[in-house]
Design a protein around this motif. Structure first.
Motif, PDB file in Angstrom:
ATOM      1  N   GLU A 135     -50.544   8.185 -19.904  1.00  0.00           N
ATOM      2  CA  GLU A 135     -49.344   9.010 -19.700  1.00  0.00           C
ATOM      3  C   GLU A 135     -49.463   9.834 -18.428  1.00  0.00           C
ATOM      4  O   GLU A 135     -48.486  10.005 -17.692  1.00  0.00           O
ATOM      5  N   GLU A 136     -50.655  10.336 -18.148  1.00  0.00           N
ATOM      6  CA  GLU A 136     -50.870  11.089 -16.912  1.00  0.00           C
ATOM      7  C   GLU A 136     -50.619  10.214 -15.689  1.00  0.00           C
ATOM      8  O   GLU A 136     -50.070  10.669 -14.678  1.00  0.00           O
ATOM      9  N   SER A 137     -51.012   8.953 -15.774  1.00  0.00           N
ATOM     10  CA  SER A 137     -50.879   8.045 -14.639  1.00  0.00           C
ATOM     11  C   SER A 137     -49.461   7.513 -14.457  1.00  0.00           C
ATOM     12  O   SER A 137     -48.998   7.356 -13.325  1.00  0.00           O
ATOM     13  N   PHE A 138     -48.766   7.233 -15.576  1.00  0.00           N
ATOM     14  CA  PHE A 138     -47.495   6.511 -15.483  1.00  0.00           C
ATOM     15  C   PHE A 138     -46.293   7.295 -16.002  1.00  0.00           C
ATOM     16  O   PHE A 138     -45.170   6.795 -15.952  1.00  0.00           O
ATOM     17  N   GLY A 139     -46.512   8.508 -16.492  1.00  0.00           N
ATOM     18  CA  GLY A 139     -45.385   9.294 -16.976  1.00  0.00           C
ATOM     19  C   GLY A 139     -44.670   8.605 -18.115  1.00  0.00           C
ATOM     20  O   GLY A 139     -45.289   8.046 -19.024  1.00  0.00           O
ATOM     21  N   GLN A 140     -43.345   8.603 -18.073  1.00  0.00           N
ATOM     22  CA  GLN A 140     -42.561   8.052 -19.171  1.00  0.00           C
ATOM     23  C   GLN A 140     -42.706   6.537 -19.311  1.00  0.00           C
ATOM     24  O   GLN A 140     -42.305   5.970 -20.341  1.00  0.00           O
ATOM     25  N   ASP A 141     -43.278   5.886 -18.325  1.00  0.00           N
ATOM     26  CA  ASP A 141     -43.459   4.430 -18.385  1.00  0.00           C
ATOM     27  C   ASP A 141     -44.796   4.022 -19.005  1.00  0.00           C
ATOM     28  O   ASP A 141     -45.133   2.848 -19.014  1.00  0.00           O
ATOM     29  N   TRP A 142     -45.553   4.972 -19.532  1.00  0.00           N
ATOM     30  CA  TRP A 142     -46.929   4.665 -19.907  1.00  0.00           C
ATOM     31  C   TRP A 142     -47.033   3.646 -21.038  1.00  0.00           C
ATOM     32  O   TRP A 142     -47.954   2.814 -21.031  1.00  0.00           O
ATOM     33  N   GLU A 145     -46.452   0.235 -19.559  1.00  0.00           N
ATOM     34  CA  GLU A 145     -47.604  -0.170 -18.750  1.00  0.00           C
ATOM     35  C   GLU A 145     -48.783  -0.565 -19.636  1.00  0.00           C
ATOM     36  O   GLU A 145     -49.497  -1.535 -19.345  1.00  0.00           O
ATOM     37  N   SER A 363     -55.846   8.298 -13.451  1.00  0.00           N
ATOM     38  CA  SER A 363     -55.706   9.215 -12.319  1.00  0.00           C
ATOM     39  C   SER A 363     -57.024   9.879 -11.931  1.00  0.00           C
ATOM     40  O   SER A 363     -57.275  10.144 -10.755  1.00  0.00           O
ATOM     41  N   ARG A 401     -46.243   1.781  -6.433  1.00  0.00           N
ATOM     42  CA  ARG A 401     -45.901   3.184  -6.648  1.00  0.00           C
ATOM     43  C   ARG A 401     -46.716   4.046  -5.697  1.00  0.00           C
ATOM     44  O   ARG A 401     -47.949   4.055  -5.749  1.00  0.00           O
ATOM     45  N   LEU A 403     -48.066   7.484  -4.491  1.00  0.00           N
ATOM     46  CA  LEU A 403     -48.330   8.790  -5.077  1.00  0.00           C
ATOM     47  C   LEU A 403     -48.015   9.901  -4.069  1.00  0.00           C
ATOM     48  O   LEU A 403     -48.301   9.760  -2.878  1.00  0.00           O
TER      49      LEU A 403
END
Length: 429
Positions: A135-142, A145, A363, A401, A403
């Motif tokens: 979730e930290e890496s991909f936000g709402q797409d986690w 992913e 991350s 993506r 950063l």
């Protein structure tokens, strides 16, 4: 073997993996040695069930409300082989080599489950402790992913432009369904297999033996392109391993300039020599001893650090590693990466570039690692990663993506590749 025998064998292998905490490849190899009667097709199908079960372990266990080898094996067939509980029981009925049919309690559990109602970590098919990292890496797409990291992978090839071109290799491999990759300019992709199928043994192809191509994920090819190597440069591949990126850089440089391939674990360099001979890479010098690198201090246009990492970006290909990974191992990798960067930076000349790559999607190993290095080293500054991506892959902005703090993430859901991080820092003086 019928489906029942294959499923029973897969459950046996899964039980061996669970009891002995061993890699799936080792368990499958040992099973094959003790069951030499099994044909290549049976072995491939059994391997597919095992790897599907490991990729989808959370969702398979959730579906049958159990985390046993039996539940994982049945769950793999239900989730990945387009079977229903009824059709699976019909296939197993009367197969004396197969496991017992799905029982009343199992059928009831399956009927009560809906994939859309599963917890997020189940839908992402990841360990609970990894969910916050994704979730930290991909936000709402986690979740998407994570699910993409649990899918079957394609087979990607890199055309060796020192000896062939993409059209020529495609013609040689016409029967494999190989097609150009979406991003990598010299890549070819063979689609993921279905059901009990298997990828072609491309390394047995004459074109491979002649050095026309290498097996290499498209993401690995892309980060090699992003490194910015040009003919005539002096490049140090500081964590070269078996040499996949070394050979890609050599081809990008058209065999001009010099690449020094080094790895702290000398044994990992062993495959590079045969690969170099087959591929005719003539501008690579293997440096196995760290003491021999001293002459390169402050001389390199590019120092590439393909850092040891958790390998979370390769979970499609090594799903058993997902369940063996621990927080302690992650912490150890983070410390190791920082130490390697601190050593590797000394070889970059003023105006040169330090390139940091991982096959992780966490991350802490990626953007955070690059940010910590930048804070501790004021004579290095991040390159403009947005401009770098646009220059190499115009009109493909959505596939990588970028950063905000510097760095580029590739992932199965977004770019269709394994998970990779790329970050580059320029030495100011």
């Amino acid at each position: 073997m019928r489906t029942g025998g294959r499923l029973a064998a897969a459950i046996e292998v899964l039980d061996d993996i669970e009891r002995r905490h061993r890699p799936a490849a080792d368990a499958l190899r040992d099973w094959g040695l003790s069951h030499r009667f099994a044909g290549a097709g049976d072995r491939a199908a059994i391997g597919n069930i095992v790897y599907d079960a490991l990729r989808r372990r959370r969702s398979a266990g959730w579906l049958l409300d159990a985390d046993t080898p039996r539940a994982l094996g049945f769950g793999a067939l239900l989730l990945e082989w387009n079977l229903t509980p009824q059709s699976l029981n019909e296939m197993l009925d009367g197969d004396r080599f197969g496991p017992e049919l799905l029982g009343t309690d199992e059928l009831r559990a399956i009927a009560a489950r809906s994939a859309t109602e599963a917890p997020s970590a189940v839908r992402a098919d990841c360990p609970d402790w990894c969910a916050p990292l994704l979730e930290e890496s991909f936000g709402q797409d986690w979740v998407a992913e994570g699910a993409a990291l649990a899918a079957r992978p394609p087979l990607d090839l890199r055309v060796n432009t020192l000896k062939a071109d993409r059209a020529r290799v495609m013609a040689e491999l016409a029967e494999t369904q190989a097609a150009p990759t979406a991003l990598a300019p010299n890549g070819l992709r063979i689609p993921p297999i279905d059901g009990s199928g298997r990828h072609p043994n491309v390394q047995a192809e004459p074109a491979f033996q002649k050095g026309w191509f290498e097996v290499q994920d498209e993401g690995s090819q892309i980060v090699a392109e992003l490194a910015g190597a040009e003919p005539g440069m002096q490049v140090l591949d500081f964590c070269a391993g078996a040499g996949g990126k070394t050979l890609a850089l050599s081809a990008i440089m058209d065999n001009r300039g010099q690449i020094f391939a080094h790895d702290a674990e000398k044994a990992r360099l062993a495959p590079i020599f045969d690969r170099m001979r087959r591929s005719e890479n003539r501008n690579v010098q293997v440096v196995s001893r760290a003491s021999d690198l001293s002459a390169l201090t402050g001389q390199m246009d590019i120092v590439l650090v393909d850092a040891p990492c958790t390998g979370s970006g390769t979970w499609r290909r090594r799903p058993d590693a997902k369940w063996r990974l621990t927080e302690r191992q992650l912490d150890a990798r983070i410390a190791e990466q920082a130490a390697i960067l601190a050593t590797a930076k000394e070889f970059v000349k003023p105006g040169g570039r330090l390139v940091y790559i991982t096959c992780s999607v966490f991350s802490a190993e990626n953007g955070a690692q690059l940010a910590a290095f930048a804070t501790a080293n004021e004579d290095f500054a991040p390159v403009d990663h947005q401009a770098l991506w646009q220059d190499l892959f115009p009109d493909r902005e959505g596939l990588g993506r970028i950063l905000p703090g510097g760095g580029i993430i590739l992932s199965p859901a977004r770019s269709g590749t394994d998970g990779f991080f790329f970050g580059a820092m320029r030495r100011l003086h």
